[in-house]
Scaffold this motif. Sequence first.
Motif, PDB file in Angstrom:
ATOM      1  N   VAL A   7       1.036  11.955   7.033  1.00 26.57           N
ATOM      2  CA  VAL A   7       1.629  10.911   6.250  1.00 26.57           C
ATOM      3  C   VAL A   7       0.569  10.197   5.245  1.00 26.57           C
ATOM      4  O   VAL A   7      -0.724   9.683   6.049  1.00 26.57           O
ATOM      5  CB  VAL A   7       1.964   9.809   7.322  1.00 26.57           C
ATOM      6  CG1 VAL A   7       2.365   8.406   6.609  1.00 26.57           C
ATOM      7  CG2 VAL A   7       3.251  10.385   8.301  1.00 26.57           C
ATOM      8  N   ILE A   8       0.624   9.975   4.196  1.00 27.88           N
ATOM      9  CA  ILE A   8      -0.422   9.302   3.406  1.00 27.88           C
ATOM     10  C   ILE A   8      -0.066   7.773   3.259  1.00 27.88           C
ATOM     11  O   ILE A   8       1.200   7.366   3.100  1.00 27.88           O
ATOM     12  CB  ILE A   8      -0.299   9.911   1.789  1.00 27.88           C
ATOM     13  CG1 ILE A   8      -0.453  11.505   1.929  1.00 27.88           C
ATOM     14  CG2 ILE A   8      -1.279   9.339   0.992  1.00 27.88           C
ATOM     15  CD1 ILE A   8      -1.654  12.095   2.208  1.00 27.88           C
ATOM     16  N   LYS A   9      -1.261   7.088   3.718  1.00 28.90           N
ATOM     17  CA  LYS A   9      -0.900   5.538   3.754  1.00 28.90           C
ATOM     18  C   LYS A   9      -1.281   5.013   2.514  1.00 28.90           C
ATOM     19  O   LYS A   9      -2.197   5.285   1.987  1.00 28.90           O
ATOM     20  CB  LYS A   9      -1.709   5.018   4.929  1.00 28.90           C
ATOM     21  CG  LYS A   9      -0.962   5.642   6.316  1.00 28.90           C
ATOM     22  CD  LYS A   9      -1.643   4.846   7.208  1.00 28.90           C
ATOM     23  CE  LYS A   9      -1.126   5.339   8.592  1.00 28.90           C
ATOM     24  NZ  LYS A   9      -1.587   6.170   9.378  1.00 28.90           N
ATOM     25  N   VAL A  10      -0.548   4.055   1.878  1.00 27.66           N
ATOM     26  CA  VAL A  10      -0.703   3.200   0.585  1.00 27.66           C
ATOM     27  C   VAL A  10      -0.962   1.653   1.164  1.00 27.66           C
ATOM     28  O   VAL A  10      -0.121   1.071   1.785  1.00 27.66           O
ATOM     29  CB  VAL A  10       0.383   3.440  -0.251  1.00 27.66           C
ATOM     30  CG1 VAL A  10       0.115   2.452  -1.392  1.00 27.66           C
ATOM     31  CG2 VAL A  10       0.359   5.041  -0.816  1.00 27.66           C
ATOM     32  N   GLY A  11      -2.289   1.013   0.884  1.00 25.31           N
ATOM     33  CA  GLY A  11      -2.365  -0.186   1.285  1.00 25.31           C
ATOM     34  C   GLY A  11      -1.923  -1.120   0.254  1.00 25.31           C
ATOM     35  O   GLY A  11      -0.978  -0.752  -0.505  1.00 25.31           O
ATOM     36  N   ILE A  12      -1.912  -2.463   0.402  1.00 23.05           N
ATOM     37  CA  ILE A  12      -1.330  -3.548  -0.305  1.00 23.05           C
ATOM     38  C   ILE A  12      -2.296  -3.298  -1.656  1.00 23.05           C
ATOM     39  O   ILE A  12      -3.618  -3.119  -1.711  1.00 23.05           O
ATOM     40  CB  ILE A  12      -1.812  -4.845   0.248  1.00 23.05           C
ATOM     41  CG1 ILE A  12      -0.902  -4.919   1.438  1.00 23.05           C
ATOM     42  CG2 ILE A  12      -1.256  -6.194  -0.816  1.00 23.05           C
ATOM     43  CD1 ILE A  12      -1.168  -6.138   2.536  1.00 23.05           C
ATOM     44  N   ALA A  13      -1.445  -3.435  -2.726  1.00 20.34           N
ATOM     45  CA  ALA A  13      -2.122  -3.495  -4.267  1.00 20.34           C
ATOM     46  C   ALA A  13      -2.628  -2.254  -4.258  1.00 20.34           C
ATOM     47  O   ALA A  13      -3.930  -1.753  -4.890  1.00 20.34           O
ATOM     48  CB  ALA A  13      -3.162  -4.663  -4.625  1.00 20.34           C
ATOM     49  N   ASP A  14      -2.048  -0.977  -3.742  1.00 19.19           N
ATOM     50  CA  ASP A  14      -2.654   0.442  -3.974  1.00 19.19           C
ATOM     51  C   ASP A  14      -1.653   1.275  -4.337  1.00 19.19           C
ATOM     52  O   ASP A  14      -0.328   0.788  -4.385  1.00 19.19           O
ATOM     53  CB  ASP A  14      -2.999   0.540  -2.265  1.00 19.19           C
ATOM     54  CG  ASP A  14      -3.857   2.035  -2.377  1.00 19.19           C
ATOM     55  OD1 ASP A  14      -4.225   2.607  -3.315  1.00 19.19           O
ATOM     56  OD2 ASP A  14      -4.019   2.316  -1.051  1.00 19.19           O
ATOM     57  N   ALA A  48       3.709   2.846  -5.004  1.00 25.68           N
ATOM     58  CA  ALA A  48       2.706   1.963  -5.441  1.00 25.68           C
ATOM     59  C   ALA A  48       3.421   0.692  -4.653  1.00 25.68           C
ATOM     60  O   ALA A  48       4.677   0.532  -4.429  1.00 25.68           O
ATOM     61  CB  ALA A  48       2.930   1.505  -6.698  1.00 25.68           C
ATOM     62  N   HIS A  49       2.371  -0.220  -4.028  1.00 23.98           N
ATOM     63  CA  HIS A  49       2.539  -1.459  -3.236  1.00 23.98           C
ATOM     64  C   HIS A  49       2.210  -2.400  -4.160  1.00 23.98           C
ATOM     65  O   HIS A  49       1.120  -3.044  -4.317  1.00 23.98           O
ATOM     66  CB  HIS A  49       1.709  -1.231  -2.103  1.00 23.98           C
ATOM     67  CG  HIS A  49       2.161  -2.706  -1.305  1.00 23.98           C
ATOM     68  ND1 HIS A  49       2.394  -2.290   0.392  1.00 23.98           N
ATOM     69  CD2 HIS A  49       2.089  -3.855  -1.228  1.00 23.98           C
ATOM     70  CE1 HIS A  49       2.609  -3.495   0.792  1.00 23.98           C
ATOM     71  NE2 HIS A  49       2.341  -4.433  -0.321  1.00 23.98           N
ATOM     72  N   ILE A  50       3.309  -3.060  -4.846  1.00 24.26           N
ATOM     73  CA  ILE A  50       2.923  -3.997  -5.983  1.00 24.26           C
ATOM     74  C   ILE A  50       3.185  -5.603  -5.438  1.00 24.26           C
ATOM     75  O   ILE A  50       4.037  -5.960  -4.916  1.00 24.26           O
ATOM     76  CB  ILE A  50       4.211  -3.838  -6.958  1.00 24.26           C
ATOM     77  CG1 ILE A  50       4.034  -2.420  -7.677  1.00 24.26           C
ATOM     78  CG2 ILE A  50       4.211  -5.186  -8.259  1.00 24.26           C
ATOM     79  CD1 ILE A  50       5.095  -2.153  -8.663  1.00 24.26           C
ATOM     80  N   MET A  51       2.109  -6.191  -5.811  1.00 17.80           N
ATOM     81  CA  MET A  51       2.091  -7.720  -5.081  1.00 17.80           C
ATOM     82  C   MET A  51       2.600  -8.737  -6.260  1.00 17.80           C
ATOM     83  O   MET A  51       3.184  -9.702  -5.767  1.00 17.80           O
ATOM     84  CB  MET A  51       0.464  -8.051  -4.914  1.00 17.80           C
ATOM     85  CG  MET A  51      -0.201  -7.386  -3.638  1.00 17.80           C
ATOM     86  SD  MET A  51      -1.791  -8.077  -3.691  1.00 17.80           S
ATOM     87  CE  MET A  51      -1.859  -9.579  -3.351  1.00 17.80           C
ATOM     88  N   LEU A  52       2.185  -8.490  -7.457  1.00 18.70           N
ATOM     89  CA  LEU A  52       2.716  -9.439  -8.540  1.00 18.70           C
ATOM     90  C   LEU A  52       3.234  -9.029  -9.717  1.00 18.70           C
ATOM     91  O   LEU A  52       3.039  -7.730 -10.064  1.00 18.70           O
ATOM     92  CB  LEU A  52       1.262 -10.116  -9.084  1.00 18.70           C
ATOM     93  CG  LEU A  52       0.508 -10.805  -7.800  1.00 18.70           C
ATOM     94  CD1 LEU A  52      -0.768 -11.577  -8.327  1.00 18.70           C
ATOM     95  CD2 LEU A  52       1.281 -12.212  -7.438  1.00 18.70           C
TER      96      LEU A  52
END
Length: 165
Positions: A7-14, A48-52
């Motif tokens: 499982v490849i983990k993607v962080g916040i804004a990553d 993608a983990h998009i914040m804004l």
Amino acid sequence: MTEQITVIKVGIADMNVVRAPNTIRTSGLGSCVGIVLYSPMKPIAGLAHIMLPEACISKSGVVNKAKFADTAIHELVERLEGLGVKKNTLLAKIAGGAQMFQFNGTSDIMRIGPRNVEAVKNTLQALRIKLISEDVGGNSGRTIEFSPATNQLTIRTVNRGTHII
């Protein structure tokens, strides 16, 4: 002998990309939007983990492309093309964009979740990438995991359980 799945983990804004049989996951999607781009022609996907909504609101001038809807989606397309995926075969699934807090008044600035969803959809439309399914809005956080082997997006929502789109 079964193949080991990572499982490849993607962080916040990553953001990251994954090849089957591996899966890709991000958690902490409140007002943030998780976007998966994939092609049914190749068992490769990007998340993608998009914040804004837009990079133009960045004051520093240095832009983390994964943080913003407009730049993250373009970067994800480039990364997938670099792995041999044709842009015209890409499809999208999205989740998140919750309104995590209630505010008095009508200030658009506090509507981060809905604005993120709108920015993601506008960017996908501009790139002519079809949005296949979505689980957005509400007021609960989500964790998502995508399998490029099955093209299924599993969504775990706080207080609502798990479902697949």
